[in-house]
Design an enzyme around this catalytic site. Structure first.
Site, PDB file in Angstrom:
ATOM      1  N   SER A 111       0.818  -1.220   0.000  1.00  0.00           N
ATOM      2  CA  SER A 111       0.000   0.000   0.000  1.00  0.00           C
ATOM      3  C   SER A 111       0.850   1.269   0.000  1.00  0.00           C
ATOM      4  O   SER A 111       0.336   2.359  -0.231  1.00  0.00           O
ATOM      5  CB  SER A 111      -0.919   0.016   1.219  1.00  0.00           C
ATOM      6  OG  SER A 111      -0.160   0.059   2.414  1.00  0.00           O
ATOM      7  N   LEU A 113       2.438   2.313   2.739  1.00  0.00           N
ATOM      8  CA  LEU A 113       2.455   2.852   4.097  1.00  0.00           C
ATOM      9  C   LEU A 113       3.352   2.030   5.019  1.00  0.00           C
ATOM     10  O   LEU A 113       3.348   2.233   6.233  1.00  0.00           O
ATOM     11  CB  LEU A 113       1.037   2.902   4.681  1.00  0.00           C
ATOM     12  CG  LEU A 113       0.025   3.779   3.945  1.00  0.00           C
ATOM     13  CD1 LEU A 113      -1.317   3.769   4.682  1.00  0.00           C
ATOM     14  CD2 LEU A 113       0.527   5.213   3.809  1.00  0.00           C
ATOM     15  N   ASP A 160      10.745   2.061   7.112  1.00  0.00           N
ATOM     16  CA  ASP A 160       9.476   1.591   7.665  1.00  0.00           C
ATOM     17  C   ASP A 160       9.625   1.019   9.069  1.00  0.00           C
ATOM     18  O   ASP A 160       8.814   1.291   9.968  1.00  0.00           O
ATOM     19  CB  ASP A 160       8.860   0.533   6.747  1.00  0.00           C
ATOM     20  CG  ASP A 160       8.616   1.036   5.350  1.00  0.00           C
ATOM     21  OD1 ASP A 160       8.600   2.269   5.163  1.00  0.00           O
ATOM     22  OD2 ASP A 160       8.446   0.210   4.441  1.00  0.00           O
TER      23      ASP A 160
END
Length: 341
Positions: A111, A113, A160
């Site tokens: 996605s 994210l 991340d």
């Protein structure tokens, strides 16, 4: 005993791609990102049946087996198996564990994210809480990176794992030998409020492929001039955006965001496509000042800056497309865990 954890997903604001090896190894990378109130969740239930069970309720996948010291990575729930294997090997003296672990995420893999990496952080946090492991934020983030990137072999950068662990607005530096420095930014509340009022997060409904990241890495290795210049530009944009957000200069923030997207598109040919370009042009025609894809590109979430008085016009226009707008708020905390006895 039951342990629950949550770790926040993040929006990549500037510098994404410069956290990838070999670029950061040779030139150093800068990334600015911020966590939001979308999460990866994990529930770990301690059992006494000498079995290990994993389940992802969002992806409808499950795995169950007698407890072992090592589970084969066969492409099915490899992140869950990988985390378990490393905990057993490195932190439990090879002794097997008995547990049921259930996970889900507010955003799908691919996605943009950081959902996969965030999930690994959430799972690690559960083991840390259960076994009382002496691991700090840097330790958890580095271990999450090593498991996902090196042990399981999922290609990607390092921002991340650190975003999910630390939380908040962070300016991150990436260097050779996997050295990472996380600089938390003290953003005033009114700036965060204004940024939320001025931004729109849109899910395209398209999930990206790992081939995009492979192309970025290949361009660095081959010394592709356009790609390297784009990386250098993105790195400078991260510095400029840090200044903009600290000062609350939304005009400069929007300008840098747009410039960062232009740089990002030059890192690899597949970062954008006709669908993304159409949405971007539609957004600009309906009040957006600028925008970019969050993450590697090719799909996932798009982040737009807009004058707050035009925000609903933009939201309504985007919601008529194939994807949908996601309401969100920025968060200040990273991964969290708690026990239910």
């Amino acid at each position: 005993m039951i342990i629950r954890t949550k770790a926040p997903l993040r929006i990549g604001l500037a510098g994404g791609g410069t956290d990838l090896s070999p670029y950061c190894d040779e030139y150093g990378g800068y990334v600015l990102n911020a966590t939001i109130d979308l999460y990866a969740y994990c529930t770990l239930e301690v059992t006494e049946n000498s079995q290990v069970a994993f389940a992802t309720t969002d992806r409808h996948e499950s795995f169950k087996s007698e407890s072992k010291s090592v589970f084969e990575l066969d492409g099915y729930l490899d992140l869950h198996k990988g985390v378990y294997n490393k905990i057993i090997q490195d932190y439990n003296e090879g002794q097997v564990l008995s547990l049921t672990m259930t996970t889900y995420s507010d955003a799908p893999a691919g996605s943009g994210l950081g959902s996969s990496s965030t999930l690994v952080v959430a799972m690690l946090k559960a083991y840390v809480e259960w076994l009382n492991l002496p691991l700090g934020e840097y330790d958890i983030a580095r271990l999450a990176f090593d498991i996902e990137r090196d042990y399981v072999g999922i290609i990607g950068g390092a921002q991340d794992q650190y975003a999910a662990t630390f939380g908040g607005f962070n300016f991150m530096e990436f260097y050779d030998h996997k050295r990472v420095i996380v600089n938390p930014l003290r953003i005033k509340n009114w700036i965060i409020d204004e940024l939320e009022a001025s931004s729109v997060l849109y899910f395209t409904g398209i999930t990206r492929q790992a081939s995009i990241i492979e192309e970025e890495k290949a361009n660095t290795v081959s010394r592709n001039v356009q790609a390297l210049e784009a990386m250098n530009s993105a790195k400078a944009d991260a510095l400029a955006m840090k200044e903009a957000v600290l000062k609350g200069d939304m005009k400069l923030f929007a300008q840098v965001l747009g410039h960062s997207w232009e740089s990002k598109k030059k890192m690899a040919a597949s970062i954008t496509n006709a669908d993304i370009d159409t949405i971007y042009d539609l957004a600009l025609a309906n009040g957006a000042c600028s925008g970019k894809v969050s993450g590697a590109g090719g799909g996932g979430f798009m982040f737009f800056m807009v004058n707050p008085v035009d925000k609903m016009k933009l939201v309504n226009a985007l919601n008529k497309q194939a994807g949908w707008v996601i309401n969100f708020h920025f968060t200040k905390e990273g991964s969290r865990g708690w026990k239910i006895i």
